[in-house]
Write a protein that holds these residues in place. Structure first.
Motif, short mmCIF file in Angstrom:
data_model
loop_
_atom_site.label_atom_id
_atom_site.label_comp_id
_atom_site.label_asym_id
_atom_site.label_seq_id
_atom_site.Cartn_x
_atom_site.Cartn_y
_atom_site.Cartn_z
N THR A 30 0.83 -1.66 0.15
CA THR A 30 0.17 0.14 -0.20
C THR A 30 0.88 1.35 0.05
N PRO A 31 1.71 1.18 0.69
CA PRO A 31 2.41 2.54 0.46
C PRO A 31 3.55 2.86 -0.29
N TRP A 32 3.83 1.77 -1.37
CA TRP A 32 4.31 1.96 -2.38
C TRP A 32 3.31 2.09 -3.74
N GLU A 33 1.99 1.73 -3.30
CA GLU A 33 0.83 1.53 -4.47
C GLU A 33 0.50 3.52 -4.77
N LYS A 34 0.33 4.14 -3.28
CA LYS A 34 0.40 5.53 -2.86
C LYS A 34 1.53 6.42 -3.90
N ALA A 35 2.50 6.06 -2.89
CA ALA A 35 3.55 6.62 -3.29
C ALA A 35 3.48 6.78 -5.22
N ARG A 36 3.65 5.45 -6.28
CA ARG A 36 3.14 5.73 -7.33
C ARG A 36 1.90 6.39 -7.51
N LEU A 37 1.05 6.28 -7.08
CA LEU A 37 0.13 7.48 -7.44
C LEU A 37 0.77 8.81 -7.39
N ASP A 43 21.11 14.97 -3.73
CA ASP A 43 22.00 14.32 -4.76
C ASP A 43 23.42 15.65 -4.26
N ARG A 44 24.60 14.65 -4.55
CA ARG A 44 25.91 15.22 -4.49
C ARG A 44 25.79 16.44 -3.94
N GLU A 45 25.63 17.43 -5.01
CA GLU A 45 25.60 18.63 -4.43
C GLU A 45 24.49 19.20 -3.86
N GLY A 46 23.53 19.02 -3.64
CA GLY A 46 22.94 19.36 -2.57
C GLY A 46 21.85 19.64 -3.17
N LYS A 47 21.43 19.19 -4.19
CA LYS A 47 20.00 20.12 -5.29
C LYS A 47 19.15 18.61 -5.12
N TRP A 48 17.84 19.20 -5.48
CA TRP A 48 16.83 18.14 -4.86
C TRP A 48 16.50 18.00 -6.49
N ARG A 49 15.64 16.36 -6.84
CA ARG A 49 15.82 15.87 -8.56
C ARG A 49 14.63 15.19 -7.87
N ARG A 50 14.04 14.61 -8.40
CA ARG A 50 12.99 13.54 -8.85
C ARG A 50 14.00 12.00 -8.59
N ASN A 51 13.48 11.40 -7.76
CA ASN A 51 13.67 9.48 -7.33
C ASN A 51 12.57 9.26 -8.12
N LEU A 52 11.17 9.34 -8.24
CA LEU A 52 10.46 8.88 -8.42
C LEU A 52 9.70 9.57 -10.14
N HIS A 62 11.76 3.99 -10.62
CA HIS A 62 13.16 5.19 -9.51
C HIS A 62 14.64 4.64 -10.30
N VAL A 63 13.99 6.91 -10.10
CA VAL A 63 16.04 6.99 -10.48
C VAL A 63 16.35 5.87 -9.97
N ASN A 64 17.10 6.31 -8.44
CA ASN A 64 17.62 5.21 -6.94
C ASN A 64 16.70 4.21 -7.18
N HIS A 65 17.80 3.17 -7.97
CA HIS A 65 16.89 1.68 -7.89
C HIS A 65 16.69 0.88 -6.71
N ALA A 97 12.84 3.87 -1.86
CA ALA A 97 12.05 3.17 -2.16
C ALA A 97 10.53 3.85 -2.28
N LEU A 98 10.03 4.56 -1.40
CA LEU A 98 9.22 5.60 -1.58
C LEU A 98 9.31 7.62 -1.31
N SER A 99 10.07 7.25 -2.19
CA SER A 99 10.83 9.34 -1.37
C SER A 99 10.70 9.63 -3.66
N LEU A 100 9.66 10.69 -3.34
CA LEU A 100 9.39 11.18 -3.80
C LEU A 100 10.87 12.28 -5.34
N TRP A 101 11.46 12.70 -3.52
CA TRP A 101 12.58 13.55 -4.47
C TRP A 101 13.21 13.04 -3.58
#
Length: 112
Positions: free
Chosen positions: A25-32, A77-86, A59-62, A70-74
């Motif tokens: 269920t938590p993955w299904e919610k993150a996916r949606l 990165d190493r430079e401190g920038k926020w990027r999409r994970n899903l 998942h950008v980060n497998h 695994a459930l993180s939308l964002w």
């Protein structure tokens, strides 16, 4: 993610039961949430100027390498920038994303 959630994902990986993760269920919610954010459009096709319905969330980060994301939308990165994970993708783009460095048959575990 909570420690219990991370432990659940790690158990899925250890037991080679990714089906349990992808029907959780938590993955299904993150996916949606990811699909809604992307308006159910494939983000790779969109960059090429064409519309394709997204059927998969990548998942950008497998998951197997980064169960804590695994459930993180964002992610940060190493430079401190926020990027999409899903990222919402169509089936073909998702297969290409997983196989672009390998010349293998499709291995996408998320089939539902």
């Amino acid at each position: 993610m909570t420690k219990q959630q991370i432990d659940f994902v790690r158990d899925c990986i250890a037991n080679k039961d990714m089906h349990a993760f992808y029907t959780w269920t938590p993955w299904e919610k993150a996916r949606l949430d990811a699909l809604k954010l992307d308006k159910f459009e494939c983000q790779h096709c969109k960059t090429k100027g064409k519309y394709t319905k997204a059927t998969t969330v990548h998942h950008v980060n497998h998951v197997k390498q980064h169960p804590e994301l695994a459930l993180s939308l964002w992610y940060e990165d190493r430079e401190g920038k926020w990027r999409r994970n899903l990222v919402s993708l169509c089936h073909d783009c998702h297969e290409k994303e997983h196989n672009y460095r390998k010349k293998k048959k499709p291995v996408t575990e998320e089939r539902w």
